[in-house]
Enzyme design. Sequence first.
Site, short mmCIF file in Angstrom:
data_model
loop_
_atom_site.label_atom_id
_atom_site.label_comp_id
_atom_site.label_asym_id
_atom_site.label_seq_id
_atom_site.Cartn_x
_atom_site.Cartn_y
_atom_site.Cartn_z
N LYS A 1 0.89 -1.18 0.00
CA LYS A 1 0.00 0.00 0.00
C LYS A 1 0.92 1.22 0.00
O LYS A 1 1.50 1.59 1.01
CB LYS A 1 -0.84 -0.05 1.25
CG LYS A 1 -2.10 0.75 1.41
CD LYS A 1 -2.23 2.10 0.81
CE LYS A 1 -2.37 3.21 1.83
NZ LYS A 1 -1.93 4.49 1.31
N CYS B 1 12.75 10.34 8.91
CA CYS B 1 12.30 9.98 10.26
C CYS B 1 13.36 10.24 11.33
O CYS B 1 13.05 10.63 12.44
CB CYS B 1 11.85 8.53 10.30
SG CYS B 1 13.08 7.41 9.61
N GLU C 1 7.45 1.10 12.10
CA GLU C 1 8.58 2.03 12.12
C GLU C 1 7.96 3.43 12.09
O GLU C 1 7.37 3.82 11.10
CB GLU C 1 9.49 1.79 10.92
CG GLU C 1 10.14 0.41 11.00
CD GLU C 1 11.04 0.09 9.82
OE1 GLU C 1 11.70 0.99 9.30
OE2 GLU C 1 11.05 -1.08 9.42
N GLU D 1 6.85 15.94 16.37
CA GLU D 1 7.56 15.79 15.10
C GLU D 1 6.98 16.78 14.09
O GLU D 1 5.78 16.77 13.84
CB GLU D 1 7.39 14.35 14.60
CG GLU D 1 8.20 14.07 13.36
CD GLU D 1 7.98 12.63 12.86
OE1 GLU D 1 6.83 12.18 12.86
OE2 GLU D 1 8.97 12.00 12.47
P1 NDP Z 1 1.29 8.38 7.79
O1 NDP Z 1 1.31 7.74 9.12
O2 NDP Z 1 0.33 9.46 7.54
O3 NDP Z 1 1.08 7.32 6.62
C1 NDP Z 1 1.89 6.19 6.47
C2 NDP Z 1 1.15 5.17 5.65
O4 NDP Z 1 0.06 4.65 6.41
C3 NDP Z 1 0.53 5.74 4.37
O5 NDP Z 1 0.57 4.77 3.35
C4 NDP Z 1 -0.90 6.01 4.80
O6 NDP Z 1 -1.80 6.07 3.72
C5 NDP Z 1 -1.15 4.80 5.68
N1 NDP Z 1 -2.24 4.94 6.63
C6 NDP Z 1 -2.85 6.06 7.08
N2 NDP Z 1 -3.85 5.75 7.94
C7 NDP Z 1 -3.88 4.41 8.04
C8 NDP Z 1 -4.67 3.47 8.77
N3 NDP Z 1 -5.65 3.86 9.56
N4 NDP Z 1 -4.41 2.16 8.64
C9 NDP Z 1 -3.42 1.73 7.84
N5 NDP Z 1 -2.64 2.56 7.11
C10 NDP Z 1 -2.87 3.88 7.21
O7 NDP Z 1 2.80 8.87 7.58
P2 NDP Z 1 3.36 9.79 6.44
O8 NDP Z 1 3.08 9.15 5.12
O9 NDP Z 1 2.87 11.16 6.72
O10 NDP Z 1 4.94 9.68 6.69
C11 NDP Z 1 5.60 10.45 7.61
C12 NDP Z 1 5.79 9.71 8.93
O11 NDP Z 1 6.48 8.51 8.72
C13 NDP Z 1 6.62 10.49 9.90
O12 NDP Z 1 6.05 10.42 11.17
C14 NDP Z 1 7.96 9.76 9.89
O13 NDP Z 1 8.71 9.94 11.06
C15 NDP Z 1 7.51 8.35 9.69
N6 NDP Z 1 8.61 7.54 9.16
C16 NDP Z 1 9.24 6.65 9.99
C17 NDP Z 1 10.34 5.92 9.55
C18 NDP Z 1 11.03 4.95 10.46
O14 NDP Z 1 11.86 4.17 9.96
N7 NDP Z 1 10.77 4.94 11.73
C19 NDP Z 1 10.84 6.05 8.18
C20 NDP Z 1 10.10 7.01 7.40
C21 NDP Z 1 9.02 7.71 7.88
P3 NDP Z 1 -2.15 7.50 3.07
O15 NDP Z 1 -0.89 8.01 2.49
O16 NDP Z 1 -3.15 7.14 2.05
O17 NDP Z 1 -2.68 8.35 4.17
#
Ligand code: NDP
Length: 511
Positions: A199, A308, A274, A410
């Site tokens: 996804k 991140c 993550e 963040e």
């Molecule tokens: P989100 O949490 O908004 O989204 C991450 C993914 O989850 C997207 O594909 C999103 O879909 C999906 N998603 C959203 N809601 C749900 C749900 N209820 N159930 C299942 N999946 C869902 O993160 P961002 O895309 O905004 O990315 C930024 C974040 O990611 C930051 O907090 C960053 O720190 C973290 N991150 C962490 C990393 C790590 O290794 N720890 C590495 C990279 C990023 P959709 O896009 O359609 O909303």
Amino acid sequence: MTCRHYKSNTKEGVDKMNPMDFVKREPYKLYINGAYVNSESGELQDCINPATNEIFARAYYGDVEDAEKAVKAARIAFDKGPWGKMSAKERSKILLKAVRIMEERGDEFATLEALECGYHYGVARYYCVPMAIDSFEYFAGKAREIEGKVIPSDYGTLNYVTWNPVGVVAEILPWNGPYLMGCQKINAILAAGNTCVIKPPSWGVLTLLQLASVYEEAGLPEGVFNVITGSGNSVGAYLTKHPDVDMVAMTGGTSTGREVILNSADRVKDIALELGGKSPNIFFEDIDIKTAVKWAVWGFTNHSGQICVSGTRILVQKTIYEEFLREMKLFIAKKIIPGDTFDPSSNLDPVISKEHANSVWNYIEKGKQEGARIICGGEKFEKGVLKKGNFIPVTVFADVTPNMTIYQEEIFGPVACVIPFDTEEEAIELANNTVYGLAGAVFTKDIKRGIRVADGIKSGQIYINNYFSKGMIESPGTGWKESGIGVAGIKKYMISKTVFVETIDNTVPPL
Ligand code: NDP
């Protein structure tokens, strides 16, 4: 649109290319059960370049009907398809074949990642693509060295442990690097022998959709790899709850992580998360300030802070605090150049979307209201490409205290808080004073102190006298506290089994 194209990481030998040559005119399709297909609804989504806010491509927008088909395909491929019968060596060979295909298509993948996710083209082409290719090679090798163990037993049995694929994995990815992050995770999933439904993030679908054609050409059997676009709230949540999905791995924000935990609880699914971070970057007075400032700025401006592990809380010993701030301001004014992602002279990317830019600006306003001192940035760009795209000036707040929102939350933009400290103990206390535990760094000439501070910081990865992980595949980090759950690497997608073999005849049941 034309742009200069790096031939190397320097400005020498620039070439001409048109990024749009790598973009399909027709909508990009979902990939289910070995074929590219329209979404059931036929709905399309726009793919928008964050540097210009112009639509440059369209993709089919998936929903739960498409997710259902993908899960079914992945389930059948795992339970009954040829994939489950293949040896690790055969799986490895498919990944190695994919390496050659990805090498040939490096320009295309770099262009799509730059256009859709706002990556600087040079970074996408000469960092993300080689690192992604490396992940195919690395996990092709890993597939063949998954070792179990034999355990000594007092009970007349031979006890051994094997490692097995979990089954159908739903991998949910964020927009801040879907191509590289996706390749690293998907190659681990496949090397381990799983099937998967990917996804992509709504803001970054193209490279993951195109990745399907790489695996297809390499000979991956149908149903093993599926990609469904669509919103997290519908497709993401559906995959998380689905009884035929054995494991959900999600990289994203901590609040999304909580939803994944809740939604997967009914089925007690395997999960790996993550999540977010607010990492400390600590500078002691014995460092060379000019060099240290470069690391500090790089640590939170790389990809405009949308990483991140960005070092967004900069802790500086009081004796050098004001000098450090002055040097930071000078360095940022001289060296940081926002601009189009295909312009080799720029080095500050746009943030992913207008919505996300608004969220970053809200934090900047909050910082001002809460009384932090602005050192630089904090005002919007008013003209040209910088106004048109989602560009945010590098913004540094000084005198930030732990009770401020910008210290705790963040922001995911090029915004840093600078905080003074007196002693080593105070630095560690401040470093640990958030709910996150993803990364952190310490700069000092005293290596014993560096190691002590690294020991004291509660997070999954620490850098001493540098920033950002070197060897992300070989040494993956894990999130502590609210930054994540689960291990990294290939075992993340595997499950152990212990077998007890009767080896002598005189152990009989006590009946
Ligand atoms: P989100 O949490 O908004 O989204 C991450 C993914 O989850 C997207 O594909 C999103 O879909 C999906 N998603 C959203 N809601 C749900 C749900 N209820 N159930 C299942 N999946 C869902 O993160 P961002 O895309 O905004 O990315 C930024 C974040 O990611 C930051 O907090 C960053 O720190 C973290 N991150 C962490 C990393 C790590 O290794 N720890 C590495 C990279 C990023 P959709 O896009 O359609 O909303």
